[in-house]
Design a protein around this motif. Structure first.
Motif, PDB file in Angstrom:
ATOM      1  N   ARG A 102     -39.484  83.734   7.002  1.00 52.95           N
ATOM      2  CA  ARG A 102     -39.427  85.185   6.829  1.00 52.95           C
ATOM      3  C   ARG A 102     -40.796  85.838   6.994  1.00 52.95           C
ATOM      4  N   SER A 135     -26.301  93.660  11.800  1.00 55.41           N
ATOM      5  CA  SER A 135     -24.912  93.301  11.494  1.00 55.41           C
ATOM      6  C   SER A 135     -24.053  94.493  11.883  1.00 55.41           C
ATOM      7  N   ARG A 187     -24.331  89.993   2.754  1.00 57.53           N
ATOM      8  CA  ARG A 187     -24.806  89.456   4.038  1.00 57.53           C
ATOM      9  C   ARG A 187     -25.748  90.431   4.730  1.00 57.53           C
ATOM     10  N   GLN A 188     -25.419  91.733   4.623  1.00 61.29           N
ATOM     11  CA  GLN A 188     -26.213  92.739   5.318  1.00 61.29           C
ATOM     12  C   GLN A 188     -27.637  92.809   4.776  1.00 61.29           C
ATOM     13  N   ALA A 189     -27.811  92.522   3.485  1.00 54.81           N
ATOM     14  CA  ALA A 189     -29.140  92.573   2.890  1.00 54.81           C
ATOM     15  C   ALA A 189     -30.042  91.469   3.431  1.00 54.81           C
ATOM     16  N   ARG A 190     -29.466  90.460   4.075  1.00 51.88           N
ATOM     17  CA  ARG A 190     -30.258  89.343   4.577  1.00 51.88           C
ATOM     18  C   ARG A 190     -30.616  89.484   6.048  1.00 51.88           C
ATOM     19  N   ILE A 191     -30.084  90.504   6.710  1.00 52.91           N
ATOM     20  CA  ILE A 191     -30.416  90.668   8.119  1.00 52.91           C
ATOM     21  C   ILE A 191     -31.819  91.259   8.245  1.00 52.91           C
ATOM     22  N   ASP A 192     -32.475  90.969   9.360  1.00 50.20           N
ATOM     23  CA  ASP A 192     -33.891  91.313   9.477  1.00 50.20           C
ATOM     24  C   ASP A 192     -34.161  92.807   9.513  1.00 50.20           C
ATOM     25  N   GLN A 227     -34.181  93.304   5.611  1.00 49.68           N
ATOM     26  CA  GLN A 227     -35.092  92.570   4.738  1.00 49.68           C
ATOM     27  C   GLN A 227     -36.541  92.592   5.222  1.00 49.68           C
ATOM     28  N   ASP A 266     -37.127  80.935   3.592  1.00 51.07           N
ATOM     29  CA  ASP A 266     -38.266  81.818   3.310  1.00 51.07           C
ATOM     30  C   ASP A 266     -39.512  81.015   3.046  1.00 51.07           C
TER      31      ASP A 266
END
Length: 426
Positions: free
Chosen positions: A240, A281, A293-298, A301, A425
């Motif tokens: 990350r 997403s 899931r959306q919170a983990r897309i670049d 994040q 990460d």
């Protein structure tokens, strides 16, 4: 030994380059442009670069087999023909762009100029009169974030033998120690190296080498520096924190914050998997409230991480980076080739084969296209391979050949989706 006409020799060169799977500048000129509107957009960008106004760079999106690498090859040859210096490389696990100076070393050694087959800039430098540096921006105070690369270039012209080669190596990204650089400066110029306000640090000052190289290329008579990056999707394999740094470096090279002061234009091609699985997403990812899931897309994040590490200004820079990446006008998707355009390519291939081998080449273009298409989605190179095999056999046996195209089928045309799941990460 037979004497061939120039058109025949050129046609042979085209056919043999395609047979080897290595498109050349001649072959891209002789074959029809299957993505004329896209290439024209990039040609307009290069005209702006030549006029001294570096435009924003582009990312080209496409699924596997849709011709991303071929498009990059066409741009490479067009840029060289128009008088630009070009560096082209593919990202990999070993070659990434999160460390800007290491990346500089890779693009510098890959540098090609229109008038030489030897990579690099040494021949072009050796044709110049160092006294003319005063007429370039290279010696302007404050031109670069650190003055060291400009001093190294000046010292190159004073040095000879091994010192000269070592200084050239430093200019190409193989750094010499400051102790060694000071020794060479004193030996070759009879004076001590100037004191710097701050020491050169590769993590902070790598952009100075990019700027110096771009300015040196223009000083040597080229129109600018074009950097072409294949397989940008492999950035998705970084951790990350490294991805954040890679995106910052790409943002600068692509001039998406409009603060590129050097004659550099960057174009990258990217597998759609990165956009769909790592960056976004769905089209509304940037605007949506991040959950699950959306919170983990670049696109969510990475700006958040940027805010933690660099504050709101860096976060805004990263938000803009992802917005530019999804902007279809700036970063278009490579569309599938139309049947009519593909037939034009195969027909031109038939004509060139006839010229190359001095015969009345026969090829049922429509039938061949349909047969290859029936085997499933195939890249353009499969159609070219099929056409060349049919033409070669017809030339030898002087009769129409019914090619069994199933054995020409490429490997499964899918990406390894798991490959684009970001690493853990850091």
């Amino acid at each position: 030994m037979p004497t061939y006409s120039e058109p025949r020799k050129q046609a042979i060169a085209v056919i043999e380059s395609l047979r080897a799977g290595i498109p050349t500048r001649v072959s891209t000129r002789e074959l029809p442009d299957l993505r004329e509107s896209l290439i024209e957009q990039i040609a307009q960008d290069l005209r702006r670069l030549a006029d001294g106004n570096p435009p924003p760079g582009r990312l080209l999106w496409g699924a596997y087999g849709q011709g991303k690498t071929h498009a990059l090859t066409a741009v490479e040859h067009m840029a060289l023909d128009e008088g630009f210096a070009v560096s082209r490389l593919s990202l990999s696990r070993e070659v990434s762009c999160h460390h800007l100076f290491n990346f500089y070393g890779r693009v510098a050694i890959a540098l090609r100029t229109p008038d030489s087959q030897i990579p690099g800039i040494q021949q072009a430098l050796d044709r110049q009169e160092p006294g003319n540096l005063i007429d370039s921006p290279i010696l302007n105070p404050g031109r670069y974030v650190h003055p060291l690369p400009a001093i190294v270039l000046e010292d190159y012209f004073y040095a000879a033998g091994e010192d000269r080669d070592l200084l050239y190596g430093d200019l190409m990204g193989t750094r010499l120690s400051m102790l060694e650089l000071r020794r060479m400066h004193r030996l070759n110029r009879g004076e001590t190296m100037p004191r710097f306000e701050e020491n050169f640090r590769v993590a902070q000052h790598a952009s100075a080498y990019f700027g110096l190289m771009a300015d040196a290329l223009v000083w040597c008579g080229y129109k600018g520096w074009v950097i072409l990056i294949d397989e940008v999707e492999l950035v998705g394999r970084l951790g990350r924190v490294s991805r954040l740094q890679a995106y910052r470096n790409l943002n600068w090279l692509l001039n998406w914050s409009k603060n590129m002061p050097y004659p550099i234009y960057t174009l990258g091609v990217v597998a759609s998997s990165l956009r769909n699985d790592v960056w976004f997403s769905g089209a509304g990812a940037i605007e949506a409230k991040p959950t699950g899931r959306q919170a983990r897309i670049d696109s969510v994040q990475i700006p958040a991480l940027a805010a933690e590490r660099g504050g709101p200004e860096l976060a805004l820079e990263m938000e803009n980076f992802f917005k530019m990446a999804i902007n279809s006008r700036q970063c278009p998707s490579i569309k599938l080739i139309r049947d009519s355009d593909l037939e034009s390519l195969l027909e031109r291939l038939r004509e060139l084969h006839g010229v190359a081998y001095d015969w009345s080449a026969q090829l049922d273009v429509d039938s061949l296209r349909r047969k290859v298409k029936e085997t499933g989605s195939q890249p353009i190179r499969t159609y070219i391979r099929a056409a060349l095999e049919v033409l070669d056999m017809a030339y030898v046996y002087r009769e129409a050949i019914d090619l069994q195209v199933d054995r020409l089928q490429e490997a499964a045309l899918t990406e390894d989706e798991s490959y684009f799941v970001p690493a853990a990460d850091e």
